[in-house]
Design a protein around this motif. Structure first.
Motif, mmCIF file in Angstrom:
data_model
loop_
_atom_site.group_PDB
_atom_site.id
_atom_site.type_symbol
_atom_site.label_atom_id
_atom_site.label_comp_id
_atom_site.label_asym_id
_atom_site.label_seq_id
_atom_site.Cartn_x
_atom_site.Cartn_y
_atom_site.Cartn_z
ATOM 1 N N LYS A 213 4.888 74.392 21.008
ATOM 2 C CA LYS A 213 5.134 73.398 21.623
ATOM 3 C C LYS A 213 4.264 72.281 21.436
ATOM 4 O O LYS A 213 4.478 71.164 21.265
ATOM 5 C CB LYS A 213 5.476 73.489 22.960
ATOM 6 C CG LYS A 213 6.693 74.049 23.339
ATOM 7 C CD LYS A 213 7.102 74.262 24.945
ATOM 8 C CE LYS A 213 8.325 75.150 25.264
ATOM 9 N NZ LYS A 213 7.969 75.555 26.253
ATOM 10 N N ILE A 214 2.871 72.788 21.782
ATOM 11 C CA ILE A 214 1.926 71.643 21.691
ATOM 12 C C ILE A 214 1.760 70.897 20.066
ATOM 13 O O ILE A 214 1.705 69.832 20.062
ATOM 14 C CB ILE A 214 0.532 72.292 22.028
ATOM 15 C CG1 ILE A 214 0.505 72.940 23.256
ATOM 16 C CG2 ILE A 214 -0.763 71.354 21.846
ATOM 17 C CD1 ILE A 214 -0.795 73.762 23.687
ATOM 18 N N LEU A 215 1.809 71.967 19.133
ATOM 19 C CA LEU A 215 1.906 71.425 17.877
ATOM 20 C C LEU A 215 3.085 70.402 17.385
ATOM 21 O O LEU A 215 2.956 69.251 16.892
ATOM 22 C CB LEU A 215 1.840 72.464 16.794
ATOM 23 C CG LEU A 215 0.534 73.351 16.604
ATOM 24 C CD1 LEU A 215 0.717 74.497 15.874
ATOM 25 C CD2 LEU A 215 -0.463 72.308 16.167
ATOM 26 N N TYR A 216 4.309 70.968 18.005
ATOM 27 C CA TYR A 216 5.290 69.914 18.081
ATOM 28 C C TYR A 216 5.154 68.560 18.483
ATOM 29 O O TYR A 216 5.406 67.466 18.013
ATOM 30 C CB TYR A 216 6.821 70.734 18.207
ATOM 31 C CG TYR A 216 7.919 69.872 18.277
ATOM 32 C CD1 TYR A 216 8.488 69.623 16.922
ATOM 33 C CD2 TYR A 216 8.282 69.186 19.402
ATOM 34 C CE1 TYR A 216 9.436 68.839 17.003
ATOM 35 C CE2 TYR A 216 9.647 68.557 19.411
ATOM 36 C CZ TYR A 216 10.303 68.248 18.356
ATOM 37 O OH TYR A 216 11.142 67.521 18.174
ATOM 38 N N GLU A 217 4.808 68.692 19.810
ATOM 39 C CA GLU A 217 4.638 67.350 20.526
ATOM 40 C C GLU A 217 3.579 66.582 20.075
ATOM 41 O O GLU A 217 3.700 65.478 19.981
ATOM 42 C CB GLU A 217 4.625 67.699 21.933
ATOM 43 C CG GLU A 217 5.418 68.470 22.680
ATOM 44 C CD GLU A 217 6.787 67.480 22.898
ATOM 45 O OE1 GLU A 217 6.717 66.063 22.938
ATOM 46 O OE2 GLU A 217 7.899 67.974 23.089
ATOM 47 N N LEU A 218 2.405 67.249 19.476
ATOM 48 C CA LEU A 218 1.437 66.456 18.926
ATOM 49 C C LEU A 218 1.867 65.630 17.576
ATOM 50 O O LEU A 218 1.899 64.680 17.249
ATOM 51 C CB LEU A 218 0.410 67.360 18.527
ATOM 52 C CG LEU A 218 -1.076 66.871 18.303
ATOM 53 C CD1 LEU A 218 -1.273 65.374 19.067
ATOM 54 C CD2 LEU A 218 -2.379 67.634 18.113
ATOM 55 N N GLY A 219 2.854 66.410 16.966
ATOM 56 C CA GLY A 219 3.416 65.664 15.675
ATOM 57 C C GLY A 219 4.154 64.546 16.120
ATOM 58 O O GLY A 219 3.937 63.456 15.546
ATOM 59 N N ARG A 220 5.165 64.817 17.132
ATOM 60 C CA ARG A 220 5.854 63.663 17.446
ATOM 61 C C ARG A 220 4.981 62.499 18.107
ATOM 62 O O ARG A 220 5.348 61.537 17.679
ATOM 63 C CB ARG A 220 6.779 64.102 18.794
ATOM 64 C CG ARG A 220 7.821 64.903 18.319
ATOM 65 C CD ARG A 220 9.004 65.376 19.798
ATOM 66 N NE ARG A 220 9.326 64.033 20.354
ATOM 67 C CZ ARG A 220 9.701 64.026 21.476
ATOM 68 N NH1 ARG A 220 9.264 64.982 22.417
ATOM 69 N NH2 ARG A 220 10.147 62.749 21.976
ATOM 70 N N THR A 221 3.997 62.800 18.753
ATOM 71 C CA THR A 221 2.946 61.713 19.353
ATOM 72 C C THR A 221 2.407 60.799 18.139
ATOM 73 O O THR A 221 2.215 59.783 18.390
ATOM 74 C CB THR A 221 2.007 62.366 20.284
ATOM 75 O OG1 THR A 221 2.573 63.005 21.224
ATOM 76 C CG2 THR A 221 1.029 61.206 20.918
ATOM 77 N N LEU A 222 1.899 61.834 17.118
ATOM 78 C CA LEU A 222 1.333 60.990 15.788
ATOM 79 C C LEU A 222 2.353 60.214 15.252
ATOM 80 O O LEU A 222 1.949 59.161 14.788
ATOM 81 C CB LEU A 222 0.504 62.236 14.885
ATOM 82 C CG LEU A 222 -0.565 62.877 15.680
ATOM 83 C CD1 LEU A 222 -1.061 63.879 14.629
ATOM 84 C CD2 LEU A 222 -1.939 61.903 15.960
ATOM 85 N N VAL A 223 3.656 60.736 15.417
ATOM 86 C CA VAL A 223 4.526 59.845 14.560
ATOM 87 C C VAL A 223 4.829 58.440 15.332
ATOM 88 O O VAL A 223 4.726 57.233 14.847
ATOM 89 C CB VAL A 223 6.043 60.588 14.577
ATOM 90 C CG1 VAL A 223 7.083 59.437 14.275
ATOM 91 C CG2 VAL A 223 6.011 61.614 13.768
ATOM 92 N N LYS A 224 4.645 58.424 16.567
ATOM 93 C CA LYS A 224 4.589 57.144 17.440
ATOM 94 C C LYS A 224 3.484 56.411 17.401
ATOM 95 O O LYS A 224 3.527 55.189 17.327
ATOM 96 C CB LYS A 224 4.608 57.527 19.000
ATOM 97 C CG LYS A 224 6.129 58.411 19.364
ATOM 98 C CD LYS A 224 7.149 57.247 19.425
ATOM 99 C CE LYS A 224 8.499 57.960 20.050
ATOM 100 N NZ LYS A 224 9.555 56.998 19.799
ATOM 101 N N LYS A 225 2.372 57.042 16.911
ATOM 102 C CA LYS A 225 1.104 56.284 16.608
ATOM 103 C C LYS A 225 1.164 55.781 15.508
ATOM 104 O O LYS A 225 0.099 55.056 15.082
ATOM 105 C CB LYS A 225 -0.284 57.142 17.059
ATOM 106 C CG LYS A 225 -0.416 57.613 18.429
ATOM 107 C CD LYS A 225 -1.303 58.522 18.561
ATOM 108 C CE LYS A 225 -2.840 58.603 18.068
ATOM 109 N NZ LYS A 225 -3.651 57.443 18.496
ATOM 110 N N GLY A 226 1.831 55.903 14.498
ATOM 111 C CA GLY A 226 2.112 55.375 13.324
ATOM 112 C C GLY A 226 1.224 56.345 12.091
ATOM 113 O O GLY A 226 0.886 55.787 11.047
ATOM 114 N N ASP A 227 0.704 57.573 12.744
ATOM 115 C CA ASP A 227 -0.174 58.243 11.841
ATOM 116 C C ASP A 227 0.635 59.309 11.149
ATOM 117 O O ASP A 227 1.035 60.393 11.563
ATOM 118 C CB ASP A 227 -1.092 58.934 12.745
ATOM 119 C CG ASP A 227 -2.007 59.983 11.894
ATOM 120 O OD1 ASP A 227 -1.945 60.002 10.660
ATOM 121 O OD2 ASP A 227 -2.862 60.529 12.504
ATOM 122 N N ALA A 228 1.484 58.762 10.228
ATOM 123 C CA ALA A 228 2.479 59.759 9.334
ATOM 124 C C ALA A 228 1.682 61.052 9.069
ATOM 125 O O ALA A 228 2.318 62.150 9.105
ATOM 126 C CB ALA A 228 3.080 58.903 8.310
#
Length: 188
Positions: A102-117
Protein backbone atom coordinates in the motif's frame (compact mmCIF):
# COMPACT_ATOMS: atom_id res chain seq x y z
CA UNK A 1 16.98 -2.16 -38.64
CA UNK A 2 18.76 -1.63 -35.31
CA UNK A 3 15.71 -0.05 -33.74
CA UNK A 4 13.64 -3.15 -34.37
CA UNK A 5 16.10 -5.35 -32.54
CA UNK A 6 16.09 -3.06 -29.58
CA UNK A 7 12.34 -3.09 -29.45
CA UNK A 8 12.16 -6.87 -29.52
CA UNK A 9 14.52 -7.26 -26.60
CA UNK A 10 12.67 -4.66 -24.62
CA UNK A 11 10.17 -6.93 -22.89
CA UNK A 12 7.67 -4.29 -22.07
CA UNK A 13 5.10 -5.84 -19.85
CA UNK A 14 6.86 -8.50 -17.89
CA UNK A 15 7.41 -7.14 -14.44
CA UNK A 16 8.18 -10.55 -13.02
CA UNK A 17 11.53 -10.56 -14.78
CA UNK A 18 13.04 -8.31 -12.10
CA UNK A 19 14.65 -6.27 -14.78
CA UNK A 20 14.90 -2.59 -14.16
CA UNK A 21 16.13 -1.86 -17.60
CA UNK A 22 12.77 -1.69 -19.27
CA UNK A 23 11.29 0.83 -16.89
CA UNK A 24 13.76 3.64 -16.46
CA UNK A 25 12.61 5.96 -19.16
CA UNK A 26 13.06 9.67 -19.05
CA UNK A 27 9.50 10.79 -19.21
CA UNK A 28 8.72 14.29 -20.25
CA UNK A 29 7.20 16.40 -17.47
CA UNK A 30 3.53 15.70 -17.10
CA UNK A 31 1.05 18.08 -18.54
CA UNK A 32 -1.62 17.05 -16.05
CA UNK A 33 -1.51 20.07 -13.75
CA UNK A 34 1.56 22.21 -14.32
CA UNK A 35 0.11 25.25 -12.59
CA UNK A 36 -0.66 24.04 -9.09
CA UNK A 37 -0.19 26.75 -6.49
CA UNK A 38 2.84 26.39 -4.27
CA UNK A 39 1.97 24.12 -1.42
CA UNK A 40 2.57 25.31 2.11
CA UNK A 41 5.35 23.52 3.96
CA UNK A 42 4.22 20.27 5.60
CA UNK A 43 4.22 21.81 9.07
CA UNK A 44 1.43 24.19 8.17
CA UNK A 45 -1.64 22.06 8.09
CA UNK A 46 -3.72 22.00 11.22
CA UNK A 47 -3.74 18.70 12.99
CA UNK A 48 -7.02 18.29 14.81
CA UNK A 49 -5.18 16.82 17.79
CA UNK A 50 -1.66 17.14 19.12
CA UNK A 51 0.11 14.04 17.97
CA UNK A 52 2.56 13.80 20.83
CA UNK A 53 0.75 11.74 23.41
CA UNK A 54 3.68 11.97 25.78
CA UNK A 55 5.50 9.48 23.58
CA UNK A 56 9.12 9.72 22.73
CA UNK A 57 9.51 11.89 19.64
CA UNK A 58 9.96 9.79 16.54
CA UNK A 59 8.17 6.78 17.99
CA UNK A 60 5.43 6.68 15.41
CA UNK A 61 4.43 3.35 13.95
CA UNK A 62 4.61 2.59 10.26
CA UNK A 63 0.83 2.64 10.11
CA UNK A 64 0.72 6.10 11.68
CA UNK A 65 3.11 7.45 9.07
CA UNK A 66 1.02 5.78 6.40
CA UNK A 67 -2.19 7.33 7.74
CA UNK A 68 -0.48 10.71 7.91
CA UNK A 69 0.36 10.28 4.26
CA UNK A 70 -3.25 9.47 3.43
CA UNK A 71 -4.61 12.54 5.19
CA UNK A 72 -1.97 14.80 3.68
CA UNK A 73 -2.83 13.38 0.24
CA UNK A 74 -6.53 13.98 0.89
CA UNK A 75 -5.75 17.63 1.71
CA UNK A 76 -3.72 17.96 -1.52
CA UNK A 77 -0.53 18.25 0.56
CA UNK A 78 1.46 16.09 -1.78
CA UNK A 79 4.91 17.01 -0.51
CA UNK A 80 3.88 16.18 3.03
CA UNK A 81 2.25 12.95 1.85
CA UNK A 82 5.39 11.83 0.00
CA UNK A 83 7.44 12.60 3.10
CA UNK A 84 5.10 10.57 5.33
CA UNK A 85 5.15 7.57 2.98
CA UNK A 86 8.92 7.69 2.76
CA UNK A 87 9.05 7.83 6.56
CA UNK A 88 6.71 4.84 6.71
CA UNK A 89 9.06 2.89 4.44
CA UNK A 90 12.05 3.95 6.50
CA UNK A 91 10.36 2.90 9.74
CA UNK A 92 9.86 -0.76 9.00
CA UNK A 93 7.24 -0.41 6.28
CA UNK A 94 8.76 -3.42 4.56
CA UNK A 95 8.10 -5.74 7.49
CA UNK A 96 4.34 -5.88 6.86
CA UNK A 97 3.81 -6.98 3.24
CA UNK A 98 0.23 -5.75 2.88
CA UNK A 99 1.14 -2.35 4.29
CA UNK A 100 4.38 -2.24 2.31
CA UNK A 101 2.48 -2.74 -0.93
CA UNK A 102 0.00 0.00 0.00
CA UNK A 103 2.78 2.44 0.90
CA UNK A 104 4.55 1.93 -2.44
CA UNK A 105 1.27 2.29 -4.32
CA UNK A 106 0.22 5.46 -2.48
CA UNK A 107 3.71 6.91 -2.81
CA UNK A 108 3.50 6.28 -6.56
CA UNK A 109 0.13 8.06 -6.72
CA UNK A 110 1.55 10.96 -4.71
CA UNK A 111 4.53 11.32 -7.05
CA UNK A 112 2.12 11.39 -10.01
CA UNK A 113 0.35 14.32 -8.34
CA UNK A 114 3.69 16.03 -7.73
CA UNK A 115 4.42 15.73 -11.45
CA UNK A 116 7.33 13.36 -10.83
CA UNK A 117 6.46 10.80 -13.48
CA UNK A 118 9.84 9.12 -13.35
CA UNK A 119 9.70 8.71 -9.58
CA UNK A 120 6.15 7.38 -9.82
CA UNK A 121 7.18 4.82 -12.44
CA UNK A 122 9.97 3.65 -10.13
CA UNK A 123 7.62 3.19 -7.14
CA UNK A 124 4.89 1.40 -9.10
CA UNK A 125 7.52 -0.81 -10.71
CA UNK A 126 9.10 -1.63 -7.37
CA UNK A 127 5.64 -2.46 -6.04
CA UNK A 128 4.93 -4.75 -9.00
CA UNK A 129 8.29 -6.48 -8.75
CA UNK A 130 7.94 -7.01 -5.01
CA UNK A 131 4.25 -7.92 -5.02
CA UNK A 132 3.67 -9.33 -8.49
CA UNK A 133 0.38 -10.84 -7.38
CA UNK A 134 -0.43 -8.25 -4.76
CA UNK A 135 -3.86 -6.85 -4.05
CA UNK A 136 -2.92 -3.58 -5.77
CA UNK A 137 -1.08 -5.00 -8.80
CA UNK A 138 -3.93 -4.24 -11.18
CA UNK A 139 -4.32 -0.70 -9.87
CA UNK A 140 -0.65 0.10 -10.18
CA UNK A 141 -0.46 -1.34 -13.70
CA UNK A 142 -3.29 0.97 -14.68
CA UNK A 143 -1.50 3.91 -13.01
CA UNK A 144 1.67 3.03 -14.92
CA UNK A 145 -0.26 2.66 -18.16
CA UNK A 146 -1.71 6.14 -17.64
CA UNK A 147 1.74 7.61 -17.09
CA UNK A 148 3.05 6.02 -20.30
CA UNK A 149 -0.07 7.10 -22.16
CA UNK A 150 0.52 10.72 -21.10
CA UNK A 151 4.15 10.36 -22.17
CA UNK A 152 2.88 9.15 -25.57
CA UNK A 153 4.55 5.78 -25.10
CA UNK A 154 1.52 4.01 -26.52
CA UNK A 155 3.11 0.57 -26.95
CA UNK A 156 3.94 0.35 -23.25
CA UNK A 157 0.61 1.79 -22.19
CA UNK A 158 -1.27 -0.80 -24.26
CA UNK A 159 0.83 -3.66 -22.89
CA UNK A 160 0.15 -2.56 -19.32
CA UNK A 161 -3.57 -1.98 -19.82
CA UNK A 162 -3.86 -5.43 -21.37
CA UNK A 163 -1.91 -7.05 -18.58
CA UNK A 164 -4.13 -5.30 -16.02
CA UNK A 165 -7.23 -6.43 -17.89
CA UNK A 166 -6.18 -10.07 -17.52
CA UNK A 167 -5.82 -9.96 -13.75
CA UNK A 168 -8.70 -11.62 -11.93
CA UNK A 169 -11.32 -10.67 -10.92
CA UNK A 170 -12.77 -9.40 -14.18
CA UNK A 171 -14.16 -6.32 -12.49
CA UNK A 172 -15.02 -2.85 -13.72
CA UNK A 173 -11.36 -1.87 -13.55
CA UNK A 174 -10.33 -4.80 -15.73
CA UNK A 175 -13.00 -3.90 -18.28
CA UNK A 176 -11.93 -0.27 -18.33
CA UNK A 177 -8.32 -1.30 -18.81
CA UNK A 178 -9.36 -3.46 -21.77
CA UNK A 179 -11.31 -0.56 -23.27
CA UNK A 180 -8.32 1.74 -22.90
CA UNK A 181 -6.05 -0.83 -24.55
CA UNK A 182 -8.45 -1.15 -27.48
CA UNK A 183 -8.76 2.63 -27.84
CA UNK A 184 -5.01 3.10 -27.82
CA UNK A 185 -4.45 0.28 -30.28
CA UNK A 186 -6.62 2.25 -32.68
CA UNK A 187 -4.34 5.27 -32.22
CA UNK A 188 -1.04 3.53 -32.76
Amino acid sequence: GEMMNRMEQDSVDDFSGHSDADIHVDLPPMDAAPDLPDLPPPGDFDMPMPDDFGDMPGEKSTAEYFNEGLSAFASQQFDAAAQAYNDALAHGGASDPALHEKILYELGRTLVKKGDAKGAVEKFSEQLRTFANGALAKKSMIQLAEIYERAHDIARAVALYEKAARIAPQDKEANLAQQKANQLRGKK
